[in-house]
Design a protein around this motif. Structure first.
Motif, PDB file in Angstrom:
ATOM      1  N   VAL A  31       0.824  -1.215   0.000  1.00  0.00           N
ATOM      2  CA  VAL A  31       0.000   0.000   0.000  1.00  0.00           C
ATOM      3  C   VAL A  31       0.856   1.262   0.000  1.00  0.00           C
ATOM      4  CG1 VAL A  31      -2.013  -1.072   1.063  1.00  0.00           C
ATOM      5  CG2 VAL A  31      -0.269  -0.080   2.528  1.00  0.00           C
ATOM      6  N   ASN A  32       2.010   1.213   0.663  1.00  0.00           N
ATOM      7  CA  ASN A  32       2.893   2.382   0.649  1.00  0.00           C
ATOM      8  C   ASN A  32       3.487   2.604  -0.742  1.00  0.00           C
ATOM      9  OD1 ASN A  32       3.243   3.758   3.329  1.00  0.00           O
ATOM     10  ND2 ASN A  32       3.568   1.664   3.991  1.00  0.00           N
ATOM     11  N   LEU A  33       3.812   1.515  -1.441  1.00  0.00           N
ATOM     12  CA  LEU A  33       4.329   1.640  -2.812  1.00  0.00           C
ATOM     13  C   LEU A  33       3.280   2.227  -3.747  1.00  0.00           C
ATOM     14  CD1 LEU A  33       6.253  -1.752  -3.217  1.00  0.00           C
ATOM     15  CD2 LEU A  33       7.276   0.528  -3.240  1.00  0.00           C
ATOM     16  N   ILE A  34       2.040   1.750  -3.617  1.00  0.00           N
ATOM     17  CA  ILE A  34       0.965   2.246  -4.485  1.00  0.00           C
ATOM     18  C   ILE A  34       0.705   3.722  -4.237  1.00  0.00           C
ATOM     19  CG2 ILE A  34      -1.515   2.082  -4.981  1.00  0.00           C
ATOM     20  CD1 ILE A  34      -1.251  -0.944  -4.433  1.00  0.00           C
ATOM     21  N   LYS A  35       0.618   4.092  -2.969  1.00  0.00           N
ATOM     22  CA  LYS A  35       0.337   5.493  -2.630  1.00  0.00           C
ATOM     23  C   LYS A  35       1.467   6.403  -3.090  1.00  0.00           C
ATOM     24  CE  LYS A  35      -2.366   8.547  -0.711  1.00  0.00           C
ATOM     25  NZ  LYS A  35      -3.744   8.775  -1.191  1.00  0.00           N
ATOM     26  N   PHE A  55       3.999   5.702  -5.524  1.00  0.00           N
ATOM     27  CA  PHE A  55       4.477   5.657  -6.906  1.00  0.00           C
ATOM     28  C   PHE A  55       3.411   5.417  -7.973  1.00  0.00           C
ATOM     29  CE2 PHE A  55       8.062   4.114  -4.259  1.00  0.00           C
ATOM     30  CZ  PHE A  55       8.957   5.151  -4.506  1.00  0.00           C
ATOM     31  N   LEU A  56       2.211   4.932  -7.572  1.00  0.00           N
ATOM     32  CA  LEU A  56       1.231   4.539  -8.592  1.00  0.00           C
ATOM     33  C   LEU A  56      -0.116   5.254  -8.453  1.00  0.00           C
ATOM     34  CD1 LEU A  56       1.905   0.669  -8.585  1.00  0.00           C
ATOM     35  CD2 LEU A  56       2.789   2.371 -10.200  1.00  0.00           C
ATOM     36  N   SER A  57      -0.171   6.315  -7.694  1.00  0.00           N
ATOM     37  CA  SER A  57      -1.447   7.002  -7.476  1.00  0.00           C
ATOM     38  C   SER A  57      -2.013   7.634  -8.736  1.00  0.00           C
ATOM     39  CB  SER A  57      -1.294   8.083  -6.389  1.00  0.00           C
ATOM     40  OG  SER A  57      -1.195   7.485  -5.118  1.00  0.00           O
ATOM     41  N   ASP A  58      -1.161   7.850  -9.737  1.00  0.00           N
ATOM     42  CA  ASP A  58      -1.628   8.489 -10.973  1.00  0.00           C
ATOM     43  C   ASP A  58      -2.194   7.489 -11.977  1.00  0.00           C
ATOM     44  OD1 ASP A  58       0.945   7.433 -11.137  1.00  0.00           O
ATOM     45  OD2 ASP A  58       1.488   8.709 -12.833  1.00  0.00           O
ATOM     46  N   ASN A 104      -9.171  -6.331  -5.345  1.00  0.00           N
ATOM     47  CA  ASN A 104      -7.953  -5.534  -5.528  1.00  0.00           C
ATOM     48  C   ASN A 104      -8.228  -4.229  -6.261  1.00  0.00           C
ATOM     49  OD1 ASN A 104      -6.263  -7.205  -4.147  1.00  0.00           O
ATOM     50  ND2 ASN A 104      -5.096  -7.909  -5.899  1.00  0.00           N
ATOM     51  N   ILE A 105      -9.122  -4.267  -7.241  1.00  0.00           N
ATOM     52  CA  ILE A 105      -9.498  -3.030  -7.942  1.00  0.00           C
ATOM     53  C   ILE A 105     -10.099  -2.024  -6.952  1.00  0.00           C
ATOM     54  CG2 ILE A 105     -10.991  -2.025  -9.705  1.00  0.00           C
ATOM     55  CD1 ILE A 105     -10.828  -4.699 -11.209  1.00  0.00           C
ATOM     56  N   LEU A 106     -11.020  -2.511  -6.123  1.00  0.00           N
ATOM     57  CA  LEU A 106     -11.651  -1.640  -5.124  1.00  0.00           C
ATOM     58  C   LEU A 106     -10.630  -1.127  -4.106  1.00  0.00           C
ATOM     59  CD1 LEU A 106     -14.932  -3.669  -4.392  1.00  0.00           C
ATOM     60  CD2 LEU A 106     -14.649  -1.694  -5.905  1.00  0.00           C
ATOM     61  N   PHE A 107      -9.709  -2.017  -3.707  1.00  0.00           N
ATOM     62  CA  PHE A 107      -8.720  -1.652  -2.694  1.00  0.00           C
ATOM     63  C   PHE A 107      -7.764  -0.583  -3.213  1.00  0.00           C
ATOM     64  CE2 PHE A 107      -4.738  -2.740  -0.254  1.00  0.00           C
ATOM     65  CZ  PHE A 107      -5.188  -2.219   0.959  1.00  0.00           C
ATOM     66  N   PHE A 108      -7.288  -0.733  -4.451  1.00  0.00           N
ATOM     67  CA  PHE A 108      -6.371   0.255  -5.014  1.00  0.00           C
ATOM     68  C   PHE A 108      -7.070   1.606  -5.172  1.00  0.00           C
ATOM     69  CE2 PHE A 108      -3.793  -3.311  -7.257  1.00  0.00           C
ATOM     70  CZ  PHE A 108      -3.263  -3.671  -6.031  1.00  0.00           C
ATOM     71  N   LYS A 109      -8.358   1.579  -5.508  1.00  0.00           N
ATOM     72  CA  LYS A 109      -9.125   2.822  -5.583  1.00  0.00           C
ATOM     73  C   LYS A 109      -9.233   3.460  -4.203  1.00  0.00           C
ATOM     74  CE  LYS A 109     -11.805   5.990  -7.321  1.00  0.00           C
ATOM     75  NZ  LYS A 109     -11.233   7.044  -8.193  1.00  0.00           N
ATOM     76  N   LEU A 110      -9.452   2.634  -3.187  1.00  0.00           N
ATOM     77  CA  LEU A 110      -9.553   3.134  -1.811  1.00  0.00           C
ATOM     78  C   LEU A 110      -8.247   3.784  -1.368  1.00  0.00           C
ATOM     79  CD1 LEU A 110     -11.127   3.391   0.851  1.00  0.00           C
ATOM     80  CD2 LEU A 110     -10.350   1.079   1.437  1.00  0.00           C
ATOM     81  N   ILE A 111      -7.113   3.174  -1.720  1.00  0.00           N
ATOM     82  CA  ILE A 111      -5.810   3.748  -1.374  1.00  0.00           C
ATOM     83  C   ILE A 111      -5.657   5.130  -2.004  1.00  0.00           C
ATOM     84  CG2 ILE A 111      -3.299   3.510  -1.638  1.00  0.00           C
ATOM     85  CD1 ILE A 111      -3.746   0.454  -1.662  1.00  0.00           C
ATOM     86  N   GLN A 112      -6.114   5.264  -3.254  1.00  0.00           N
ATOM     87  CA  GLN A 112      -5.945   6.520  -3.982  1.00  0.00           C
ATOM     88  C   GLN A 112      -6.816   7.645  -3.422  1.00  0.00           C
ATOM     89  OE1 GLN A 112      -6.692   5.283  -8.032  1.00  0.00           O
ATOM     90  NE2 GLN A 112      -4.540   4.833  -8.418  1.00  0.00           N
ATOM     91  N   ILE A 113      -8.013   7.315  -2.919  1.00  0.00           N
ATOM     92  CA  ILE A 113      -8.909   8.375  -2.432  1.00  0.00           C
ATOM     93  C   ILE A 113      -8.791   8.585  -0.926  1.00  0.00           C
ATOM     94  CG2 ILE A 113     -10.551   7.963  -4.296  1.00  0.00           C
ATOM     95  CD1 ILE A 113     -12.377   6.570  -2.274  1.00  0.00           C
TER      96      ILE A 113
END
Length: 288
Positions: free
Chosen positions: A166-170, A172-175, A230-239
């Motif tokens: 989650v730290n990597l996604i937030k 480096f991949l938030s865009d 995982n799709i929902l989770f990555f969206k949650l991390i971004q918002i």
């Protein structure tokens, strides 16, 4: 306001989906080995995601693929096998409770590796959560001598992997869109998963009825509990934030516990106390 309501909606849906994942793993282990469960979970999720999200792969810049690869390993590949192996010895409800250490791991790694500031209260939260975990594990080992509670270490390692993810996604991949990230993850994972499944001799036993029943449970786990979740989770991390996103693990044990009751699992009073202490520690570490 809409974003705030949306993130709580994602949190609730994910808690129901992932809270049900532990009993699906348990049912899958009836006819499959832990390695087969992990491999099939990845393969089913990968096939589903490539069908719906293949076009989204073109949106991933070349320089981002190294982070896609890292998140695929820490966010899915390693935990998929660790949880399956852990549940060969531990009840599904206990595994889910230990998984609630993920926000604590997220906080620690965020501070140590990613330079995110923390407060003194959050340090106390980490320590309290660890005390609750030790109480849960040691009492479980005493009252369930037929179960090997050393396997709890695997769940802790998996929670650390999730925290890294989650730290990597937030960071480096938030865009990127959640569908692009998730599809990219499983494009990378499907080939090693197929190779591992082949090495287990699965294709020699796949016609056995008990194996087919277990495969059905893992198909549900792969498509819904891994692909869609995982799709929902990555969206949650971004918002939201990494710690808020991983706070879904507060609610997962509640769902998993009720599934465990239906499957004749039961916690001792001391384990209930340990679980409660863990949640207090997680709350203190995550509270702003």
């Amino acid at each position: 306001m809409e974003s705030k309501q949306l993130k709580w909606g994602y949190l609730l849906v994910l808690s129901l989906v992932w809270g049900s994942s532990f009993i699906l793993i348990k049912k899958g282990l009836i006819g499959l080995t832990a390695i087969q469960v992990g491999s099939l979970r990845i393969i089913f999720a990968a096939v589903f995601l490539l069908l719906i999200g293949f076009k989204s792969l073109s949106k991933i810049p070349k320089e981002k693929w190294k982070y896609i690869a890292l998140t695929s390993v820490f966010g899915t590949f390693v935990p998929a096998f660790l949880f399956a192996i852990a549940e060969t010895e531990l009840d599904s409800a206990v595994t889910a409770i230990l998984n609630s250490l993920t926000p604590l791991s997220t906080l620690i790694l965020g501070a140590v590796v990613f330079g995110i500031s923390f407060q003194k209260r959050q340090v106390w939260g980490v320590l309290i959560g660890l005390v609750g975990s030790l109480l849960l594990v040691f009492n479980g080992a005493m009252n369930h001598p037929n179960q090997n509670y050393y396997y709890a270490i695997l769940v802790v390692i998996a929670s650390i992997c999730y925290a890294i993810n989650v730290n990597l996604i937030k960071r480096f991949l938030s865009d990127l869109t959640p569908l692009s990230i998730t599809t990219g993850n499983f494009l990378i994972l499907i080939f090693p998963a197929l190779a591992i499944l082949y090495a287990t001799g699965f294709y020699d036993v796949m016609t056995v009825e008990k194996v087919q029943h277990s495969v059905l449970f893992i198909m549900i786990l792969g498509v819904v509990g891994t692909g869609i979740a995982n799709i929902l989770f990555f969206k949650l991390i971004q918002i939201s934030s990494p710690v808020f996103a991983t706070s879904v693990t507060y609610l997962i044990p509640v769902v998993a516990f009720f599934w465990g009751l239906l499957d004749n699992e039961m916690l001792t009073s001391i384990q209930f106390l340990g679980a409660f202490i863990i949640l207090i520690g997680v709350y203190l570490s995550a509270k702003k």
